[in-house]
Design a protein around this motif. Structure first.
Motif, PDB file in Angstrom:
ATOM      1  N   ARG A  82     -37.095 -21.421  18.173  1.00  0.00           N
ATOM      2  CA  ARG A  82     -37.513 -20.816  19.434  1.00  0.00           C
ATOM      3  C   ARG A  82     -36.300 -20.266  20.160  1.00  0.00           C
ATOM      4  NH1 ARG A  82     -39.586 -26.440  19.382  1.00  0.00           N
ATOM      5  NH2 ARG A  82     -37.699 -27.648  19.575  1.00  0.00           N
ATOM      6  N   GLY A  83     -36.549 -19.246  20.945  1.00  0.00           N
ATOM      7  CA  GLY A  83     -35.448 -18.651  21.678  1.00  0.00           C
ATOM      8  C   GLY A  83     -35.927 -18.098  22.995  1.00  0.00           C
ATOM      9  N   LEU A  84     -34.963 -17.722  23.799  1.00  0.00           N
ATOM     10  CA  LEU A  84     -35.252 -17.113  25.097  1.00  0.00           C
ATOM     11  C   LEU A  84     -34.307 -15.927  25.252  1.00  0.00           C
ATOM     12  CD1 LEU A  84     -35.261 -20.453  27.107  1.00  0.00           C
ATOM     13  CD2 LEU A  84     -37.288 -19.093  26.651  1.00  0.00           C
ATOM     14  N   TYR A  85     -34.631 -15.038  26.191  1.00  0.00           N
ATOM     15  CA  TYR A  85     -33.715 -13.927  26.475  1.00  0.00           C
ATOM     16  C   TYR A  85     -32.498 -14.477  27.199  1.00  0.00           C
ATOM     17  CZ  TYR A  85     -37.528 -10.691  25.476  1.00  0.00           C
ATOM     18  OH  TYR A  85     -38.528  -9.981  24.874  1.00  0.00           O
ATOM     19  N   LYS A  86     -31.338 -14.304  26.591  1.00  0.00           N
ATOM     20  CA  LYS A  86     -30.130 -14.920  27.145  1.00  0.00           C
ATOM     21  C   LYS A  86     -29.731 -14.334  28.490  1.00  0.00           C
ATOM     22  CE  LYS A  86     -28.038 -16.197  22.739  1.00  0.00           C
ATOM     23  NZ  LYS A  86     -28.786 -15.349  21.782  1.00  0.00           N
ATOM     24  N   LYS A  87     -30.060 -13.054  28.691  1.00  0.00           N
ATOM     25  CA  LYS A  87     -29.575 -12.374  29.892  1.00  0.00           C
ATOM     26  C   LYS A  87     -30.535 -12.501  31.075  1.00  0.00           C
ATOM     27  CE  LYS A  87     -26.003 -10.256  27.830  1.00  0.00           C
ATOM     28  NZ  LYS A  87     -24.693 -10.813  28.075  1.00  0.00           N
ATOM     29  N   MET A  88     -31.562 -13.350  30.929  1.00  0.00           N
ATOM     30  CA  MET A  88     -32.489 -13.502  32.049  1.00  0.00           C
ATOM     31  C   MET A  88     -32.243 -14.827  32.746  1.00  0.00           C
ATOM     32  SD  MET A  88     -36.146 -12.056  30.749  1.00  0.00           S
ATOM     33  CE  MET A  88     -37.017 -11.812  32.289  1.00  0.00           C
ATOM     34  N   HIS A  93     -37.541 -15.681  33.890  1.00  0.00           N
ATOM     35  CA  HIS A  93     -37.982 -15.767  32.505  1.00  0.00           C
ATOM     36  C   HIS A  93     -39.302 -16.521  32.408  1.00  0.00           C
ATOM     37  CE1 HIS A  93     -37.973 -15.851  28.254  1.00  0.00           C
ATOM     38  NE2 HIS A  93     -36.689 -15.629  28.094  1.00  0.00           N
TER      39      HIS A  93
END
Lengths: 298, 439
Positions: A82-88, A93
């Protein structure tokens, strides 16, 4: 009544059958373990339930209705990778993911606030995702999964990367949600967690279902009629003549019977001989043992 | 539809808020300003004065004027000293303050009817640049022409009459506004438009590709696809980034306009008038620049303003979805650059066609280039200043629309499989299979 019902699900990739006529029921409000070795077809099944993929044949019913796109808002899925947008930022988010699950902007903001407060991490609201440690982003991912208050929660290895304290926090949350009537599909390799958490399990291997049932019932079904007795005194040799002793240690014996045997009769034998018994249990197989045996036999 | 809108908002807002966006948006016009300023400065410092002594042993050039350069870079001096002595006047090494930097030596025996037999020599310490070299050559060619005319008893007035240039009056039947020099203006406008579309297709296409790769690499795509369809994700991304592109475009136009208002009065007009920016030194070419400038105003500005954004949009949708598909297939494995060839090759081919077509706007190549959707965004934008017929534009737009529906459909099929595929080296053949894979 089962919340989710899989009926004769088949999914084929080229020559490879990732799901081969798989059927099982997931009862409402239970914690359901989906187990299997790597490459058994668990992720394919989950992806079909979350409508990322579609079965070649077979039916999936959600609450008695044929599973369709409208149900995706009732499902929360936390994938293994799983991942998330790093720049948010954490807050924006989560609000975004909540809105994609059908919450209004207003509702999504409220829910995010609620969960951040619940986990006592309100101060993370304006942090960027890239500033978070792995464990911290796991927590955010868990919140993202439950944010829209889903009926069905699918957690793929939810504890990987979490420290014991956070593992406990998530585990408690899983139990709370189950108590609220939510249904949870729990996929993992860690069998000790399965025994602790799951009510029912299904075991898949090479795309086929090879086992299903409640944890208790399965342990009974695969028991080997083994009993372990601990005692204080020496034991007379002739007492053991008629018994199949599989393990013998100082002050402890493990006895195995060919057929189902009542524990009381064995205990009686020891008591009548005047042996002072300090503990007596039937040895049930762990889910891990059942898992390994079934996969190997398969 | 609602979910696509939410995705568009995220793609747009997160990018526009990023520092890099703000910096590139502000820096590009500033860069343009610096480019103007520096070319002005370079020009004004690179112009050195060259004094050329003319030693004429034939006496032929005595009465023939050899004018100095208008931009004060070359001066001619006829001197009466013999060649050997004149040579001594040249400095031994580079010296800007020396009286002469070079000598033009016209030896005895020089024959205007056979100038190759005994040649005029140019002796120097410091090699002249191309423009000075050409200028000096031109001056002496003109002088020799005058000598020949004299010999043939042709007066200067007669010669001027003979040499008078003829310019046909090119006039379009449906538009009387076109005048002399219109073609040049249209060529320049077409080139600028074509290149603008070409560069932005590459720039924003790559942005889409990187966005898709990021989502695949950090695995958020798995979370997203359990909430939205891959097609929604794809469309949201393409439209969101397209909007970023348009925003940046508009800001650039506004900012560049503002910069020009400051810069042109400062440096620009000087450069154009002196002609030094173009290496042009004679008055005729300066006139044609003025004509082009006048004609720029008579270009079909309204059509250009309406159609070019439309072609940008069409081309962007067409190529954007393909870039997304490539990004989905590549994922973390960014060394698979070869997968990009099927997308980048047609864009490069279209700019090559566009440049050719500008010289020959009525050619078959131009027609088909403006109809085939893979090349039409660049080619048609280059052609609009030449006022193509309306049905050509209509056919081109219809074919572009059909083209992007087709590529978006194909790309979405590749994308949906690609984003969930890990740990496999993908080939073009494999991607082809994905198109026909079941859901």
């Amino acid at each position: 009544m089962s919340l989710l019902s899989l009926q004769h699900i088949v999914k084929q990739y080229g020559n490879y059958r990732a799901s081969d006529d798989v059927s099982f029921e997931i009862p409402q409000g239970k914690i359901f373990g989906l187990l299997g070795p790597n490459g058994a077809g668990k992720t394919t099944l989950i992806r079909m339930i979350t409508r990322i993929l579609y079965p070649d044949s077979g039916t999936i019913l959600f609450n008695g209705e044929v599973l369709s796109d409208k149900h995706t808002e009732l499902i929360g899925y936390m994938p293994e990778e799983r991942g998330l947008y790093k720049k948010m930022k954490v807050g924006e988010h989560l609000v975004y993911l909540g809105r994609l699950k059908g919450l209004s902007l207003q509702k999504s903001r409220e829910h995010v606030q609620f969960w951040l407060q619940k986990f006592q991490i309100e101060s993370w609201h304006n942090k960027f995702i890239e500033e978070l440690s792995k464990g911290m982003s796991q927590k955010i991912q868990f919140i993202a999964t439950v944010l829209h208050d889903p009926q069905l929660l699918i957690l793929d290895e939810p504890f990987s990367g979490l420290d014991p304290i956070n593992s406990k926090l998530i585990e408690e949350e899983i139990h709370t949600m189950s108590a609220q009537g939510k249904t949870i599909i729990f996929s993992t390799h860690r069998m000790e967690q399965v025994e602790e958490i799951c009510d029912e399990i299904v075991l898949v291997n090479k795309g086929k279902k090879i086992l299903e049932g409640s944890v208790k019932e399965l342990k009974q079904r695969f028991k080997e009629n083994k009993f372990r007795v601990s005692f204080n005194d020496e034991i007379r040799a002739d007492l053991l003549n008629n018994l199949n002793v599989v393990e013998k240690k100082q002050g402890e014996l493990t006895v195995k019977f060919q057929q189902e045997h009542r524990g009381n009769e064995l205990l009686k034998l020891f008591v009548e001989q005047g042996v002072e018994v300090t503990s007596f249990n039937e040895e049930l197989p762990s889910i891990n043992e059942i898992f390994i045996r079934q996969v190997e036999n398969n | 539809m609602n979910k696509i809108w939410i995705i568009i908002q995220r793609e747009y807002i997160t990018r526009v808020k990023r520092r890099t966006f703000i910096i590139t948006t502000l820096l590009a016009p500033l860069g343009f300003f610096l480019l103007l300023a520096s070319s002005f400065l370079i020009n004004s410092y690179s112009q050195s004065r060259t004094d050329v002594a003319i030693v004429d042993e034939t006496g032929l050039f005595k009465d023939i004027p050899i004018p100095d350069a208008e931009d004060h870079t070359v001066y001619f001096h006829k001197i009466d000293q013999p060649y050997e002595q004149a040579l001594k006047l040249l400095p031994k090494e580079k010296d800007a303050d020396a009286k002469f930097q070079a000598i033009v030596y016209i030896p005895k025996g020089f024959n205007i009817d056979n100038p190759k037999e005994v040649q005029i020599a140019y002796r120097y310490m410091q090699r002249p640049g191309t423009s000075k070299h050409d200028f000096i050559n031109r001056r002496f060619s003109t002088a020799i022409q005058q000598l020949r005319m004299k010999k043939a008893n042709v007066s200067n007035e007669d010669m001027d009459r003979i040499k008078q240039d003829v310019e046909l009056n090119f006039e379009s039947l449906d538009n009387s506004k076109e005048s002399k020099g219109y073609t040049d203006a249209a060529t320049i406008a077409g080139l600028v438009m074509g290149f603008a579309i070409y560069i932005s297709l590459f720039f924003y296409g790559t942005m889409i590709m990187k966005g898709v790769m990021e989502e695949k690499t950090n695995r958020i795509v798995e979370v997203l696809t359990s909430s939205v369809k891959p097609f929604q994700l794809l469309m949201g991304k393409i439209i969101g980034i397209g909007a970023v592109g348009l925003t940046q475009f508009i800001l650039w136009i506004l900012l560049t306009g503002a910069v020009n208002m400051i810069a042109i009065p400062l440096f620009g007009s000087h450069m154009v008038n002196s002609g030094s920016l173009h290496g042009v030194n004679n008055a005729v070419d300066q006139d044609s620049i003025m004509v082009i400038r006048q004609n720029l105003a008579s270009l079909p500005v309204f059509e250009m303003m309406c159609l070019c954004p439309l072609y940008f949009l069409g081309g962007f949708l067409l190529y954007g979805s393909m870039f997304a598909a490539i990004g989905a297939a590549m994922g973390e494995d960014s060394d698979q650059q070869s997968l990009m060839i099927p997308v980048t090759a047609p864009i490069i081919i279209s700019i090559i066609i566009a440049i050719n077509v500008l010289n020959n706007p009525d050619s078959n190549l131009g027609f088909w280039g403006s109809i085939i959707p893979f090349t039409s965004p660049v080619v048609m934008c280059a052609l609009i200043p030449f006022r193509p017929v309306w049905w050509q534009i209509g056919l081109s737009l219809a074919s572009l629309a059909a083209g992007f529906v087709l590529t978006t459909w194909l790309a979405a099929r590749i994308y949906r499989v690609g984003i969930l595929m890990y740990g496999k080296k993908v080939t073009l053949k494999e991607m082809g299979r994905w198109i026909f894979a079941k859901d």
